[in-house]
Design an enzyme around this catalytic site. Sequence first.
Site, PDB file in Angstrom:
ATOM      1  N   LYS A   1       1.729   4.331  20.838  1.00 57.94           N
ATOM      2  CA  LYS A   1       3.120   3.584  20.275  1.00 57.94           C
ATOM      3  C   LYS A   1       4.041   3.855  18.774  1.00 57.94           C
ATOM      4  O   LYS A   1       3.707   4.344  18.156  1.00 57.94           O
ATOM      5  CB  LYS A   1       2.506   2.178  20.375  1.00 57.94           C
ATOM      6  CG  LYS A   1       1.687   1.031  21.289  1.00 57.94           C
ATOM      7  CD  LYS A   1       2.816   1.325  22.396  1.00 57.94           C
ATOM      8  CE  LYS A   1       2.125   0.453  23.380  1.00 57.94           C
ATOM      9  NZ  LYS A   1       0.944   1.511  24.395  1.00 57.94           N
TER      10      LYS A   1
HETATM   11  C1  LIG Z   1       3.524  -2.005  28.812  1.00 61.96           C
HETATM   12  C2  LIG Z   1       2.758  -2.575  28.114  1.00 61.96           C
HETATM   13  N1  LIG Z   1       2.189  -4.233  28.021  1.00 61.96           N
HETATM   14  C3  LIG Z   1       0.994  -4.280  26.797  1.00 61.96           C
HETATM   15  C4  LIG Z   1       0.577  -3.449  27.131  1.00 61.96           C
HETATM   16  C5  LIG Z   1      -0.750  -3.681  25.741  1.00 61.96           C
HETATM   17  O1  LIG Z   1      -0.565  -3.480  24.579  1.00 61.96           O
HETATM   18  P1  LIG Z   1      -2.006  -3.640  24.221  1.00 61.96           P
HETATM   19  O2  LIG Z   1      -3.010  -1.941  23.822  1.00 61.96           O
HETATM   20  O3  LIG Z   1      -1.652  -3.663  22.252  1.00 61.96           O
HETATM   21  O4  LIG Z   1      -2.577  -4.560  24.119  1.00 61.96           O
HETATM   22  C6  LIG Z   1       1.163  -1.608  26.784  1.00 61.96           C
HETATM   23  C7  LIG Z   1      -0.123  -1.280  25.731  1.00 61.96           C
HETATM   24  O5  LIG Z   1      -0.024  -0.342  26.344  1.00 61.96           O
HETATM   25  C8  LIG Z   1       2.211  -2.033  27.589  1.00 61.96           C
HETATM   26  O6  LIG Z   1       2.156  -0.471  27.521  1.00 61.96           O
END
Ligand SMILES: Cc1ncc(COP(=O)(O)O)c(C=O)c1O
Length: 390
Positions: free
Chosen positions: A187
């Site tokens: 990210k």
């Molecule tokens: C659009 C979206 N929502 C939620 C998530 C979940 O994030 P995390 O990996 O921090 O739980 C991601 C992760 O890639 C994402 O791209």
Amino acid sequence: MKIREEFLPYCRPCYGAAELDGMADAIRSGWWSRGPKVAAFEQAFAERVGARHALALNSCTAGLFLGLKLYDLQPGDQVITTPLTFCATANVIVHNGATPVFADVDPVTGLIDPAQIEQKITPKTKGVLPVHYAGRACDMDAINALADKHGLFVLEDAAHAVYTTYANGNWVGNTRNTVAFSFYATKNLAVGEGGMLTTNNAALFERAQRLSLHGMSRDAWKRFSAAGSWRYDVVEAGYKYNMTDPAAALGLAQLDRLETMQQRRLAIANAYNAAFADLPGITPLPSGPFGRNAWHLYMLLVDPARCGFTRDQLIEQLHDVYRVGTSVHYMPVHLHPFYRQTFGTRPGDCPHAEALFAQMVSLPLYPSMTEEDVTYVCEAVRAVAARFAA
Ligand SMILES: Cc1ncc(COP(=O)(O)O)c(C=O)c1O
């Protein structure tokens, strides 16, 4: 063109001495779980985005799950979301015992379409979960207006949207809604695994805080400090979602570096836009229309009828011939077997998302790419186009 020897990965983190020193400091401090660095990161992040409260967690998924938990969803309740997202967005609706309902996206931007949301609202609809996809904000004025009209909550998935602004210029997070950010390794602001939930609502914040640490009464994390006490009460059955101090040390250093990293992302996106402008049938996902693009992803849409090759052929050629990694964001969630089998979703449900999916490829876009890396990707894409044209 000369083929590079070393594979260019789709993504790589960006860090320097501040991240290394911050981590070392966290380790030496003895606070290996939630401690003062997490509190400092929460405060700095809240100030940066303009939110009253911020809760640091071990993922955005945890933030989305807790963000929904605050509304005590019941079986049969429906939450409307976009099909063009990572599965976590829809999975957390299922984990809350509710039913995800997919509203199609705008055919040009790929952002959830408020008109499609409205069509999906039923008496069972409790909330909307929009995603600021690829780093561009959804049309929140329209979505908030729908929420007001129908008495729905809005939880924003801002996994791609650290640095994104809304149409009114406010940072994503500076809003009346609860917002979940991701600091996953790929990210814009990365700590490995981590997330942040922001809200202006003190009552929702306190409950999320409690639920993130077993449902223990406030400031339970301080129980091993001089200011703390062994005594706590469990007031509801919570979860174990807190961030750790070493992760927060990375987060603080990344937050300081954010502006520089974002300028680099923008420069790379501009270089790609210029390099591909004259290629027929290959168009970038539009940057607008709402607010500032955080350029989490650089996506090309490949139209085989106009360029003579498919998205999959471009991915294959870049990987096998030119040694460049790419990705696809995303196969629409309603097409995954679990959703088809459990909720009866099927191809054709969200034609705009499906059409975009067939054409999309994400190119490497990260601040630690060198000028040579960027030029190489531009030349590689142009070489694939030239090869098929010939
Ligand atoms: C659009 C979206 N929502 C939620 C998530 C979940 O994030 P995390 O990996 O921090 O739980 C991601 C992760 O890639 C994402 O791209």
